[in-house]
Design an enzyme around this catalytic site. Structure first.
Site, PDB file in Angstrom:
ATOM      1  N   ASP A   1       3.917   4.395   5.277  1.00 54.22           N
ATOM      2  CA  ASP A   1       4.563   3.361   6.037  1.00 54.22           C
ATOM      3  C   ASP A   1       5.986   4.312   6.147  1.00 54.22           C
ATOM      4  O   ASP A   1       6.030   3.720   7.070  1.00 54.22           O
ATOM      5  CB  ASP A   1       5.026   2.355   4.804  1.00 54.22           C
ATOM      6  CG  ASP A   1       4.037   1.917   3.941  1.00 54.22           C
ATOM      7  OD1 ASP A   1       2.828   1.426   5.423  1.00 54.22           O
ATOM      8  OD2 ASP A   1       4.251   0.999   3.386  1.00 54.22           O
TER       9      ASP A   1
HETATM   10  N1  LIG Z   1      11.449   3.139  -2.463  1.00 50.42           N
HETATM   11  C1  LIG Z   1      12.464   1.798  -2.903  1.00 50.42           C
HETATM   12  O1  LIG Z   1      12.879   1.310  -3.300  1.00 50.42           O
HETATM   13  C2  LIG Z   1      11.098   0.589  -3.072  1.00 50.42           C
HETATM   14  C3  LIG Z   1      10.773  -0.149  -3.276  1.00 50.42           C
HETATM   15  C4  LIG Z   1      10.684  -1.534  -2.429  1.00 50.42           C
HETATM   16  C5  LIG Z   1       9.203  -1.053  -2.060  1.00 50.42           C
HETATM   17  N2  LIG Z   1       9.756   0.236  -1.305  1.00 50.42           N
HETATM   18  C6  LIG Z   1       8.166   0.323  -0.385  1.00 50.42           C
HETATM   19  O2  LIG Z   1       7.276   1.476  -0.984  1.00 50.42           O
HETATM   20  C7  LIG Z   1       6.610   2.051   0.608  1.00 50.42           C
HETATM   21  C8  LIG Z   1       6.338   3.995   0.587  1.00 50.42           C
HETATM   22  O3  LIG Z   1       6.284   4.187   1.065  1.00 50.42           O
HETATM   23  P1  LIG Z   1       6.030   5.450   1.372  1.00 50.42           P
HETATM   24  O4  LIG Z   1       5.350   6.357   2.218  1.00 50.42           O
HETATM   25  O5  LIG Z   1       6.162   6.473  -0.181  1.00 50.42           O
HETATM   26  O6  LIG Z   1       4.475   5.016   0.320  1.00 50.42           O
HETATM   27  P2  LIG Z   1       3.187   4.174   0.682  1.00 50.42           P
HETATM   28  O7  LIG Z   1       3.827   3.840   2.117  1.00 50.42           O
HETATM   29  O8  LIG Z   1       3.577   2.981  -0.460  1.00 50.42           O
HETATM   30  O9  LIG Z   1       1.954   5.389   0.790  1.00 50.42           O
HETATM   31  C9  LIG Z   1       1.844   5.961  -0.202  1.00 50.42           C
HETATM   32  C10 LIG Z   1       0.569   6.783  -0.287  1.00 50.42           C
HETATM   33  O10 LIG Z   1       0.045   7.565  -1.013  1.00 50.42           O
HETATM   34  C11 LIG Z   1      -1.619   7.356  -1.111  1.00 50.42           C
HETATM   35  N3  LIG Z   1      -1.221   7.475  -2.598  1.00 50.42           N
HETATM   36  C12 LIG Z   1      -1.112   7.422  -4.068  1.00 50.42           C
HETATM   37  N4  LIG Z   1      -2.072   7.685  -4.874  1.00 50.42           N
HETATM   38  C13 LIG Z   1      -2.050   9.402  -4.086  1.00 50.42           C
HETATM   39  C14 LIG Z   1      -2.539   9.934  -5.058  1.00 50.42           C
HETATM   40  N5  LIG Z   1      -2.309  10.439  -6.447  1.00 50.42           N
HETATM   41  N6  LIG Z   1      -2.570  11.193  -3.644  1.00 50.42           N
HETATM   42  C15 LIG Z   1      -2.256  11.812  -2.490  1.00 50.42           C
HETATM   43  N7  LIG Z   1      -1.948  10.454  -2.228  1.00 50.42           N
HETATM   44  C16 LIG Z   1      -2.099   9.166  -2.822  1.00 50.42           C
HETATM   45  C17 LIG Z   1      -2.007   6.577  -0.825  1.00 50.42           C
HETATM   46  O11 LIG Z   1      -3.011   6.637   0.339  1.00 50.42           O
HETATM   47  P3  LIG Z   1      -4.143   6.396  -0.716  1.00 50.42           P
HETATM   48  O12 LIG Z   1      -4.553   5.452  -0.989  1.00 50.42           O
HETATM   49  O13 LIG Z   1      -5.107   7.315   0.415  1.00 50.42           O
HETATM   50  O14 LIG Z   1      -4.524   7.944  -0.958  1.00 50.42           O
HETATM   51  C18 LIG Z   1      -0.129   5.209   0.646  1.00 50.42           C
HETATM   52  O15 LIG Z   1      -1.113   4.988   1.683  1.00 50.42           O
HETATM   53  C19 LIG Z   1       7.811   1.794   1.226  1.00 50.42           C
HETATM   54  O16 LIG Z   1       6.477   0.444   2.512  1.00 50.42           O
HETATM   55  C20 LIG Z   1       8.821   0.532   1.183  1.00 50.42           C
HETATM   56  O17 LIG Z   1       8.905  -0.274   2.014  1.00 50.42           O
HETATM   57  C21 LIG Z   1      10.145   1.873  -1.556  1.00 50.42           C
END
Ligand SMILES: NC(=O)c1ccc[n+]([C@@H]2O[C@H](COP(=O)([O-])OP(=O)(O)OC[C@H]3O[C@@H](n4cnc5c(N)ncnc54)[C@H](OP(=O)(O)O)[C@@H]3O)[C@@H](O)[C@H]2O)c1
Ligand SMILES: NC(=O)c1ccc[n+]([C@@H]2O[C@H](COP(=O)([O-])OP(=O)(O)OC[C@H]3O[C@@H](n4cnc5c(N)ncnc54)[C@H](OP(=O)(O)O)[C@@H]3O)[C@@H](O)[C@H]2O)c1
Lengths: 465, 104, 465, 104
Positions: free
Chosen positions: A390
């Site tokens: 994301d």
């Molecule tokens: N950091 C905070 O404080 C917080 C708080 C609340 C919400 N969030 C939300 O969390 C999200 C964070 O974004 P992000 O880009 O870090 O993560 P993300 O959008 O959740 O994407 C994580 C990606 O990692 C891949 N993944 C999962 N396990 C894996 C593995 N073992 N090996 C390789 N890839 C793997 C997944 O794809 P596959 O399944 O295809 O592998 C997934 O698309 C945002 O939408 C944010 O709003 C963050």
């Protein structure tokens, strides 16, 4: 506490004053990694002074039980301080529960000790303390359970849910008001606490595991507020100060998170999140993507001059940070300039990526914040996205209909070549498709983050030595 | 103990401390947001002082029992919170240290 | 004030709480010129609430005298708010004297009302209040007199001066200690106050008029501290808060000033300044300087692309800011890029140049702070120094034996051409020679700042419009 | 009025407010240091509240006289301080306004 204090009381209060100053300095020193360690020492010394001071309290007759409690707490605390870095979110939630439990229990005990001789204001504050504390206990436990995957991560929603929750909270408030007017009604008190506990559970049920971080931070704020309320009840200024500091910390972090996720803060405050915003929009067009093998990726990386690595939640799940460190070493040895782009909500906790990469000994001056590094992507040869999704989605910039439209993102798509390590084409936390993957300059590297990075590293060192 | 004068004092202190909280926390480096959470956790466990008094005064069985559990809960937060914050902060290094072999 | 407050007292306290918050916001909003006006409103509303609250005080029987006092104060205050911008330093000093007078009088009255029934701590605080207040009254009056040139600006020193001052202060402290132990000794009190007043005079006598700003700022800090002490005596939290804010403001500004003047802060704190550091080193070699006429200066300026104007104390003395504005307009109309370099201690007050230039309607985004603009001088065609001297002295960078060695300066000597408007070769505040004037790329423009700038402007517009 | 409990409260408030003072003042724009001085001057004149009570309670001639002078002194600071700060701040303009003829 009469108007003229006993000598020991004066000493206690002065110790509390020193402890307050130390607590404030402790947080102030967190403004930079170079002073942060001092911050901990200040906090520890403050805590020690405060506890020693409290032991001077003239009414204390039973030191043995206190000692047992302190020892038992230490025994439980040490393993809680030794959890793996990847388990930090659930650990944090658990400790909110503990903190709130302490506040709730003390508040309840005070009620029974003092009832019916409680002024209206005092009873209001006491109710606030116990209700906030109670809902934080169960809410945090639920959150910890979901994060640890003991409980189902899936949000559980039903029609009228908000109404039910609201009515429940209203019940607690009604009881509180009644108690304010009739503090002698001891038998009602447990109901108020029970309702608060139940409310905490119901509040978290409709929220998906991925939304937990914001909730945890909010519960942090609640825990702080309830501690401050306890300070009012006990007329303890140190508690008020610590509670206010903790409360503002929780609030500010939730605000930062909701801003970075492009959610309105009221939306978060009223627990209305978790309503899955867009059911995996799934425009199943099976658009073509280009993928590559570890060998190809290694070749591209070693030919590059400037590489930016973009870590995300997937790196945390796969615990790939040490492998990433090896990759960083291997590339740096070949003279490649490697930096890390840190999105404020990458991962599942504010600062999540920083901690993981620091754990793997990557110097923090290589971790660059979004606003600073975004301008550099056009001059970057390779942007290597490891388990982030994301936070790299260009739809946030371009597609006004996207649920994440307007969320600030890392402009990885502007790099000459983008490589994305993830296991599948599945969406990330927001549940939406990522147009990045279909761009001409994007290569997908399918596989587990740890395994894939490991292969690249092997390839790189195999090639040279 | 619950005179209105005390309450007013408490209000002043709450407001001032809240203000300090906002000013100080807003300036915490984003790099350190995770340790910040565990640090505030530890600091918040200062509620232990209220619990200690409850246990120590032993005014009723209920208050002693509640107080005891509260002491245990809060102490575990203090110990655990400081420990993990310290562990995290130790990891933040500015320039590369004498290349320690990366953990397996 | 019993432990259980009367209803009106609670209202008063709550109003004071609101006022405290408004005062804090007021200062917070001074962080930027865009919000600063809100800051004043917040301060005014807070003040109004506090005064209205105080009038609710149940013990008040005589409203007439209060009203007369408020009206009289307003009548005196309005002209004090209307002084010319160039008279701001002495106005500030005068108002410190007024503030401290109020504190000292209230403290004295409280002493006579309460004696002998005063606790030791209270009497200590009361003595602190009165001594700090007293010395601030006379010290500030002396400072105002010197700045307004009613009193001789020249520092008056004699051997053993520091010892005499120290002994005098010690006397006051001895009396204070005696009063703490024997608060019934009413007759001693006036002596303590008188000594404090005398001490204030003696403290300022050895300090040259030019050193006043730092002293004023320090007296500001003292006034704040004495107000806070008064808050302790009256158990008034609003006063404590306002005093603490004012005290820290005074301290911080003096620290900033002494840093920018390369003096140690302790040096300032202990009043040891004024010792003329280097008696106009006067290496009377009559080195050659090049000077120029207004016509020549106008020609050089109109041929330039980038001009940086460096204003200093001389511009303030000559009240040349409006002429400078005309020059700015004339040059800007010809397409010249004109900016102003502001040294933190240019002039005689922190922020002095900013206020004068703002008065002349020069937009504040053209006023650039030292650290920001210093890098630009090498790319600047003309640096036009108007009545500044010490803040441009390159000896601070190069000559380790210079009394201002190490003081951060504006690097005007790096501009292609430097033009300096001043009346003579006389030194500035620090009393030392300025090697800048003998450089090959420097032209001296001898004359009064206002007149000379006026001639340049006439020349520029005569040539074209 | 001078109980040690009040003094302790006062100490807490002084320390917290001093901290806020340092945090807030350090961040005041250097552009505004002169108005800052006159503003703190006006705020500090809040000491007027103590003087008002002295005059109003009229407990002795001395206290009333001292109080009266104090009210006058402090009020003139309030009025003068806010007035001049306002005048100064009005002068700070960000981009050039419709060219007002410069004063003679
Ligand atoms: N950091 C905070 O404080 C917080 C708080 C609340 C919400 N969030 C939300 O969390 C999200 C964070 O974004 P992000 O880009 O870090 O993560 P993300 O959008 O959740 O994407 C994580 C990606 O990692 C891949 N993944 C999962 N396990 C894996 C593995 N073992 N090996 C390789 N890839 C793997 C997944 O794809 P596959 O399944 O295809 O592998 C997934 O698309 C945002 O939408 C944010 O709003 C963050
Ligand atoms: N700003 C503060 O807060 C503050 C506080 C304390 C001390 N100070 C000190 O004040 C000094 C300020 O430096 P500065 O460069 O602004 O001033 P400066 O070094 O005092 O020099 C001012 C110059 O202006 C010239 N001048 C005086 N009247 C003039 C007139 N009517 N027309 C034209 N020129 C005139 C004088 O030379 P002629 O006599 O030849 O004309 C003098 O050399 C520093 O040394 C600083 O440490 C500042």
């Amino acid at each position: 506490m009469t108007a003229e204090l006993a000598g020991s009381q004066v000493v206690i209060e002065l110790l509390y004053l020193v402890a307050s100053v130390l607590f404030i300095l402790s947080l102030k020193w967190m403004s930079s990694p170079t002073t942060a360690r001092h911050g901990i020492w200040a906090g520890e010394i403050g805590m020690l002074l405060a506890i020693c001071g409290t032991l001077l309290h003239h009414g204390i007759v039973d030191y043995r039980l206190i000692a047992i409690g302190l020892v038992l707490g230490t025994i439980i605390g040490v393993p809680l301080g030794r959890v793996k870095m990847t388990a930090v979110p659930q650990r944090t939630a658990l400790s909110h529960a503990f903190g709130a439990l302490c506040v709730t229990l003390v508040g309840s005990a005070e009620f029974y000790l003092r009832s019916p001789d409680i002024s209206r204001f005092m009873m209001s504050v006491l109710s606030l303390e116990v209700i906030l504390g109670g809902l934080t206990v169960t809410g945090s436990l639920m959150a910890a359970g979901k994060l640890q995957e003991i409980l189902p991560q899936r949000p559980l929603t039903y029609k009228g849910q908000n109404l039910v929750n609201f009515l429940l909270l209203a019940c607690a408030v009604v009881i509180a008001v009644f108690l304010v007017l009739h503090p002698e009604a001891k038998s009602l008190f447990p109901f108020m606490v029970l309702i608060a506990l139940a409310f905490g559970v119901l509040l978290i049920i409709p929220i998906g595991g991925a939304d937990m971080p914001t909730v945890i931070s909010l519960l942090n704020g609640y825990a702080g507020l309830s501690a401050a309320a306890m300070g009012f009840v006990l007329n303890n200024k140190l508690l008020i100060i610590a509670g206010a500091l903790d409360g503002s910390s929780g609030l500010i972090l939730s605000i930062i998170m909701s801003k970075a996720m492009n959610r309105s803060f009221t939306n978060v405050l009223f627990g209305a999140f978790g309503q899955v915003q867009a059911p995996a929009a799934a425009g199943e067009e099976a658009r073509p993507v280009r993928s590559a093998t570890p060998e190809e990726a290694a070749a591209i990386l070693s030919a590059a001059n400037k590489v930016i690595i973009v870590p995300g939640y997937g790196m945390a799940v796969a615990q790939a940070q040490h492998k990433v460190r090896e990759l960083y070493d291997a590339l740096t040895k070949r003279g490649v300039d490697v930096r890390f782009a840190i999105h404020p909500v990458a991962g599942r906790m504010p600062g999540h990526m920083n901690v993981l990469l620091a754990e793997a000994d990557i110097p923090y001056d290589r971790l660059i914040e979004m606003d600073e590094i975004n301008g550099d992507f056009p001059q970057t040869d390779v942007a290597l996205v490891i388990g982030a999704n994301d936070v790299t989605n260009p739809a946030a910039r371009t597609d006004a209909s996207s649920p994440i439209y307007g969320m600030p993102i890392l402009d990885v798509d502007k790099a000459h070549t983008v490589m994305v390590i993830k296991r599948s084409m599945n969406p990330g936390f927001a549940g939406i498709d990522n147009p990045l993957y279909y761009l001409d300059n994007t290569l997908m590297l399918f596989g587990d983050a740890k395994a894939f990075v490991g292969s690249i590293v092997r390839e790189l060192s195999g090639g040279h030595g | 103990m619950n005179s209105s004068s005390n309450l007013i004092n408490a209000l002043f202190i709450f407001v001032l401390a809240g203000f300090i909280g906002f000013e100080v926390i807003r300036r915490v480096s984003p790099l350190l947001h995770t340790p910040l959470m565990s640090l505030t956790n530890a600091l918040d466990a200062i509620a232990v002082v209220g619990a200690i008094v409850l246990v120590g005064e032993h005014k009723s069985t209920l208050s002693a029992v509640f107080g005891f559990i509260a002491v245990v809960a809060a102490t575990s937060n203090i110990v655990g919170g400081f420990l993990i914050t310290d562990r995290m902060l130790k990891m933040f290094k500015s320039s590369r240290p004498a290349a320690k072999p990366a953990a397996k």
